[in-house]
Scaffold this motif. Structure first.
Motif, short mmCIF file in Angstrom:
data_model
loop_
_atom_site.label_atom_id
_atom_site.label_comp_id
_atom_site.label_asym_id
_atom_site.label_seq_id
_atom_site.Cartn_x
_atom_site.Cartn_y
_atom_site.Cartn_z
N PHE A 1 29.96 40.07 102.65
CA PHE A 1 29.38 40.66 104.22
C PHE A 1 29.14 41.89 104.09
CE2 PHE A 1 29.74 41.66 108.49
CZ PHE A 1 28.92 40.53 109.13
N GLU A 2 30.39 42.61 103.97
CA GLU A 2 30.37 44.44 103.99
C GLU A 2 29.36 44.97 103.20
OE1 GLU A 2 34.56 45.13 106.24
OE2 GLU A 2 34.56 45.44 104.02
N ALA A 3 29.09 44.43 102.07
CA ALA A 3 28.09 45.11 101.35
C ALA A 3 26.68 44.99 101.89
CB ALA A 3 28.27 44.62 99.62
N GLU A 4 26.46 43.80 102.48
CA GLU A 4 25.18 43.56 103.01
C GLU A 4 24.90 44.18 104.36
OE1 GLU A 4 22.64 42.42 101.53
OE2 GLU A 4 23.79 41.62 99.73
N TRP A 5 25.96 44.43 105.02
CA TRP A 5 26.10 44.83 106.33
C TRP A 5 25.93 46.40 106.52
CZ3 TRP A 5 26.36 43.22 111.54
CH2 TRP A 5 26.76 43.95 112.28
N SER A 6 26.26 46.77 105.32
CA SER A 6 26.20 48.43 104.93
C SER A 6 24.93 48.98 104.35
CB SER A 6 27.32 49.05 104.30
OG SER A 6 27.39 48.54 103.00
N ASP A 7 24.18 47.81 104.02
CA ASP A 7 22.74 47.97 103.15
C ASP A 7 21.67 48.10 104.07
OD1 ASP A 7 20.65 48.28 101.52
OD2 ASP A 7 21.30 46.45 100.46
N SER A 8 20.94 49.08 104.40
CA SER A 8 19.88 49.07 105.23
C SER A 8 18.73 48.23 104.90
CB SER A 8 19.39 50.62 105.42
OG SER A 8 18.95 51.23 103.95
N ASP A 9 18.69 48.08 103.24
CA ASP A 9 17.79 47.07 102.75
C ASP A 9 18.16 45.77 102.68
OD1 ASP A 9 15.62 49.31 102.82
OD2 ASP A 9 16.66 49.95 100.98
N THR A 10 19.14 45.38 103.47
CA THR A 10 19.62 43.78 103.08
C THR A 10 18.40 42.91 103.57
OG1 THR A 10 21.32 42.30 103.85
CG2 THR A 10 20.50 43.76 105.31
N ARG A 11 18.50 41.73 102.73
CA ARG A 11 17.69 40.49 102.90
C ARG A 11 17.89 39.65 103.85
NH1 ARG A 11 17.95 35.95 99.99
NH2 ARG A 11 15.53 35.63 100.30
N TYR A 12 19.25 39.98 104.21
CA TYR A 12 19.53 38.83 105.50
C TYR A 12 19.73 39.50 106.73
CZ TYR A 12 21.45 37.04 101.02
OH TYR A 12 21.48 36.58 99.54
N GLY A 13 19.63 38.26 107.67
CA GLY A 13 19.88 38.37 109.11
C GLY A 13 21.22 38.20 109.33
N PHE A 14 21.61 38.91 110.58
CA PHE A 14 22.96 38.79 111.11
C PHE A 14 23.23 38.24 112.39
CE2 PHE A 14 23.30 41.81 107.67
CZ PHE A 14 24.26 41.49 107.22
N GLY A 15 22.23 37.68 113.03
CA GLY A 15 22.45 37.23 114.43
C GLY A 15 23.25 35.88 114.31
N GLY A 16 24.30 36.26 115.19
CA GLY A 16 25.24 35.06 115.29
C GLY A 16 26.46 34.99 114.28
N ALA A 17 26.30 35.99 113.40
CA ALA A 17 27.10 36.36 112.42
C ALA A 17 28.84 36.22 112.72
CB ALA A 17 26.99 37.46 111.45
N GLU A 18 28.88 36.50 113.85
CA GLU A 18 30.21 36.83 114.47
C GLU A 18 30.84 35.14 114.46
OE1 GLU A 18 32.45 37.03 118.90
OE2 GLU A 18 30.66 38.62 118.52
N ALA A 19 29.94 34.49 115.13
CA ALA A 19 30.65 32.84 115.25
C ALA A 19 30.47 32.43 114.02
CB ALA A 19 29.59 31.94 115.93
N VAL A 20 29.74 32.88 112.88
CA VAL A 20 30.09 32.10 111.45
C VAL A 20 31.47 32.60 111.00
CG1 VAL A 20 29.16 32.13 109.24
CG2 VAL A 20 27.69 31.95 110.98
N ILE A 21 31.77 33.69 110.91
CA ILE A 21 32.74 34.43 110.58
C ILE A 21 34.15 33.62 111.23
CG2 ILE A 21 34.13 36.32 109.98
CD1 ILE A 21 31.34 38.15 109.94
N ASN A 22 34.10 33.71 112.53
CA ASN A 22 35.25 33.06 113.27
C ASN A 22 35.29 31.58 112.75
OD1 ASN A 22 36.65 34.13 115.53
ND2 ASN A 22 35.94 32.09 116.56
N ALA A 23 34.27 30.85 112.55
CA ALA A 23 34.53 29.44 112.21
C ALA A 23 35.12 29.40 110.78
CB ALA A 23 33.05 28.60 112.13
N MET A 24 34.60 30.19 109.65
CA MET A 24 35.30 30.38 108.60
C MET A 24 36.80 30.65 108.50
SD MET A 24 32.42 32.52 106.03
CE MET A 24 31.06 31.47 105.48
N GLY A 25 37.05 31.51 109.64
CA GLY A 25 38.70 31.84 109.63
C GLY A 25 39.29 30.65 110.29
N TYR A 26 38.65 29.96 111.19
CA TYR A 26 39.44 28.87 111.48
C TYR A 26 39.62 27.80 110.76
CZ TYR A 26 40.48 30.74 116.33
OH TYR A 26 41.01 31.40 117.45
#
Length: 453
Positions: free
Chosen positions: A357-382
């Motif tokens: 996650f952090e590698a893509e988050w810090s990459d200005s050329d990332t191919r991924y979108g992050f909308g709603g990523a907070e909820a995804v990570i939260n669900a993974m944690g639970y």
């Protein structure tokens, strides 16, 4: 992932050069199929329209009932409200329904504290009328073959308002039952008949029907405006085309009506969740625990619908629709959600997921979108909290670093810290959550419970 960013960009550039939707469809199809595999969803139906062109209308994989095609029916659940919004806009434009009419004028025996509530508040969940679906009485009405909206009205009309009209927006179905009862009484048709006349009929969407009526499980439609419709990818493509061709109503009038700020509170309008993509308003709704999602950008004429029969779908339909909308409204290559990378990882340990996650988050050329990523990570944690609280903490800490202004991420981190016996750290996290939402009674209660005497 089975396709590289270079390949995807090439496909999209060909589309731009040739004006050919087939290349756009190829690029989107590749990404959708890769996302479906990464999310471990067995079957998915998708329809995508851009103006008068059907970009894509097809099935991927299989439902429990068999292979999915563009003609396979799937449930819209609460995404039905988008159909209601389009129908309602046409009824209002025709003068058949006055959205500003106070309930006292259209429902003469309504309670005194309802009488000044305008009809439109029933559709955007701001009326304050009592919730029904969490009451025992609703179960009896739902199971009764003759149970209808009038029975729901008789229950809630005796109850006090949950809050002052307009003070809050609280998602519930009582308002829809009452609004539907009013419309049916005034217009002399059932709500499904009104939808057929004003929306699905002009669109030629014959397979988009109110489910309980189609399978014979209930003879009386009830809250059909709030849920229960079935559709197909082919029908939704036809519906978007009909909206774009103005076979339903004038598109400017539709846009003005459904995006009127008077009717919008907390991002919710007349049965629609309102979002903005690349400066353009998009309208739609999700339903069934993300088993269905519908989005429409009326100015550009871009529409997308995705649905699955799989309850545990990890919000695939939400992320697919977001990817499609962003690609078509920006002209950029489709960007799958970051969850695709995380779910597809061969190493699902928290440490690996954090690094990815952090590698893509810090990459200005990332191919991924992050909308709603907070909820995804939260669900993974639970998902890990009970068996591996240390792994859960790593994921919640990632969320706290990435979204430090979210009270919810600090509250989740406190749960992991408590599970690990880190009571002092947990209290500090709870206080961070409360600092961000000082009026939240839940956060206030947690701090009071765990603070030392």
């Amino acid at each position: 992932m089975p396709v590289s960013l270079v390949t995807t960009l090439a496909l999209m550039s060909l589309t731009t050069a040739q004006g050919d939707t087939s290349n756009t469809a190829d690029a989107l199809r590749i990404e959708i199929e890769a996302m479906r595999a990464a999310y471990d969803v067995s079957g998915l139906a998708v329809s995508i329209v851009d103006g008068d062109a059907v970009v894509l209308s097809e099935g991927f994989g299989a439902y429990d009932s068999g292979l999915v095609s563009e003609r396979t029916q799937c449930g819209l659940f609460s995404a039905t409200k988008a159909l209601t919004a389009f129908t309602l806009a046409d009824l209002a434009e025709d003068g058949a329904i006055d959205l500003d009419a106070p309930l006292g004028s259209v429902l003469p025996d309504s309670p005194e504290d309802w009488r000044d509530i305008p009809l439109w508040r029933l559709y955007n969940h701001t009326s304050g009328i009592a919730m029904i679906v969490n009451q025992e009485a609703f179960g009896a009405i739902a199971e009764d073959p003759e149970g209808d909206n009038a029975a729901i009205y008789e229950v809630v009309r005796t109850q006090p308002l949950d809050f002052e009209p307009g003070a809050h927006s609280r998602y519930q179905q009582s308002g829809y039952a009452i609004a539907e009862m009013i419309a049916e009484a005034r217009l002399g048709q059932t709500w499904p008949a009104l939808v057929a006349h004003h929306l699905t009929g002009p669109a030629g969407a014959a397979d988009t029907v109110y489910g309980p009526l189609s399978d014979g499980s209930k003879t009386v439609p009830m809250i059909a405006s709030a849920g229960g419709y079935l559709t197909t990818a082919a029908d939704m493509a036809a519906l978007f085309q009909a909206l774009n061709a103005e076979r339903i109503m004038d598109r400017t009038a539709l846009t003005d009506r459904l995006s009127d700020p008077r009717y919008i509170q907390d991002g919710y309008g007349l049965g629609l969740i309102i979002n903005e993509v690349n400066g353009e308003v998009t309208l739609g709704h999700r339903g069934g625990g993300a088993r269905a999602n519908l989005r429409y950008a009326p100015n550009s004429g871009v529409g997308v619908m995705a649905c699955t029969d799989q309850v545990g779908n990890r919000e695939l339909t939400i992320h697919v629709a977001d990817m499609v909308m962003n690609a078509l409204l920006t002209g950029e290559a489709p960007r799958p959600h970051i969850a695709s990378l995380l779910y597809a990882s061969d190493d699902a340990t928290a440490g690996t997921l954090v690094r990815l996650f952090e590698a893509e988050w810090s990459d200005s050329d990332t191919r991924y979108g992050f909308g709603g990523a907070e909820a995804v990570i939260n669900a993974m944690g639970y998902d890990r909290l009970a068996d591996s609280p240390d792994e859960a903490r790593m994921l919640f800490e990632l969320n706290a670093r990435t979204y430090p202004d979210s009270a919810n991420v600090w509250d989740s981190l406190a749960d992991a810290q408590l599970a690990l016996g880190e009571d002092a750290a947990a209290l500090e996290s709870m206080r961070r959550a409360l600092d961000l939402q000082p009026g939240n009674p839940y956060f206030q209660g947690r701090v009071a419970e765990h603070a030392p005497d």
